[in-house]
Enzyme design. Sequence first.
Site, PDB file in Angstrom:
ATOM      1  N   HIS A 274       0.957  -1.191   0.037  1.00 35.46           N
ATOM      2  CA  HIS A 274      -0.069  -0.090  -0.159  1.00 35.46           C
ATOM      3  C   HIS A 274       0.971   1.209   0.019  1.00 35.46           C
ATOM      4  O   HIS A 274       2.036   1.217   0.664  1.00 35.46           O
ATOM      5  CB  HIS A 274      -1.103  -0.107   1.445  1.00 35.46           C
ATOM      6  CG  HIS A 274      -2.245   0.907   1.073  1.00 35.46           C
ATOM      7  ND1 HIS A 274      -1.760   2.483   1.238  1.00 35.46           N
ATOM      8  CD2 HIS A 274      -3.423   0.855   0.507  1.00 35.46           C
ATOM      9  CE1 HIS A 274      -3.259   2.792   1.001  1.00 35.46           C
ATOM     10  NE2 HIS A 274      -3.993   2.184   0.549  1.00 35.46           N
ATOM     11  N   ASP A 331      -7.812  -5.260   0.022  1.00 36.18           N
ATOM     12  CA  ASP A 331      -8.327  -6.130  -0.972  1.00 36.18           C
ATOM     13  C   ASP A 331      -7.970  -7.655  -1.090  1.00 36.18           C
ATOM     14  O   ASP A 331      -8.558  -8.590  -1.584  1.00 36.18           O
ATOM     15  CB  ASP A 331      -7.943  -5.511  -2.423  1.00 36.18           C
ATOM     16  CG  ASP A 331      -8.686  -4.277  -2.528  1.00 36.18           C
ATOM     17  OD1 ASP A 331      -9.712  -4.134  -2.337  1.00 36.18           O
ATOM     18  OD2 ASP A 331      -8.123  -3.363  -3.444  1.00 36.18           O
TER      19      ASP A 331
END
Length: 396
Positions: A274, A331
Amino acid sequence: LGCFTYDPGFIATAACKSKITYIDGDNGILLYRGYPIEQLAENCEFTEVAYLLMNGELPDATQLRDFNEEISDRAIIHEALRKFFDGFHYDAHPMAMLVGVVGSLSAFYHSDLNIKDPASRIICATRLIGKMPTIAAASYRHSIGRPFVYPRMDLSYCENFLNMMFSRSSQNYIDQEHYIDPNLVKALNLLFILHADHEQNASTSTVRMAGSTGANPYACVAAGIAALWGPAHGGANEAVLNMLAQIGSVENVPKYIAKAKDHDDPFRLMGFGHRVYKNFDPRATIIRKTCYEVLSRTNTSDPLFELALALEEYALKDEYFIEKKLYPNVDFYSGIIYKALHIPVEMFTVMFAIARTAGWISHWLEMMEEPTTPISRPRQLYVGPPRRDYVAINNR
Ligand code: CMC
């Protein structure tokens, strides 16, 4: 560089001031309007969080009831808008339909739109939040060749969406199947809350950038949906499930970890890494726990969940992932829950879009409240040829 800095990917550039969402990437903290995501996920319904994002405060009981009524009231779509779906081939990706149909809202709901008027902006916001599940479910129904199902005002936001997705008759199917199980509705509600906003991610920045030109807000949100679709952003949830299917079994995990580490191989561990979180993604922690709960409640074991756990365990012990601070993101596990809810893989990013609409439109509202909004217009570092003279075509 002259008077500007070169920052591809906007790694070190704050493009706006915002009061909506706070992220502390080093400590895995995510707050919506100051409230920890863990508390909101535990206690709220999605529309309550949408209200919070839009208005800055949690609603009281009357405000929430009125807001829910408003959202339900706006869930129906114009009959002519439904015909848009007929123009799409049955195998069109639902995200492709979503981009087009949401953009077309700008052609249907313009007579009462005045972006200078706060009341008109709120109507636009609730209209988008209300209609998004209807459009999303319609895109799925079109892809499987089933008739559209009208929204129902007596159901909650999540129940209504599930009914529009899975009803076999025109209505009242909801109480005949497992997906009305309140625990599964709760899981969907939780996923929507976790995906509702995430400050200046690529799609939200796109909505803001488009909005900074004074463009139609429905078109701005369609631009956000387009940005969300990519596998580096919201498309990752679909890519994770496809990746797990490709890996196939726990024995293959080392081979795929090696591929992910090889810079000559385009393969990346989807659902890992991320831009902001460098220790853990608090949303992933909540979702992993919910995976266990959903699978145990439905009395199912999903080999893909076992595989995902093994992949995570393996990666987190690997020097490459430790050194680069790569952890599972939101996700990585969300698709396992969607799968348990019988949501098809190609709808995963659409699910993200339904939830993120609350964030997109809250950012648009916040931007429009500013006394002046400069047009978003980054500069570039020109690396092309220096000035040269035109050469006639026969002399080239
Ligand atoms: N697998 C293998 N290596 C990776 C991965 C990964 N998933 N993510 C980053 N790296 C490596 C990358 O190769 C680079 O190595 P080096 O420094 O040697 O060149 C380093 O880590 C930094 O990567 P980056 O791409 O420069 O980092 P970024 O902050 O620009 O990208 C990211 C963040 C999320 C796009 C990236 O981690 C990624 O592509 N992850 C997979 C896709 C994904 O799961 N996306 C969902 C993000 S969370 C939800 C959302 O935003 O919608």
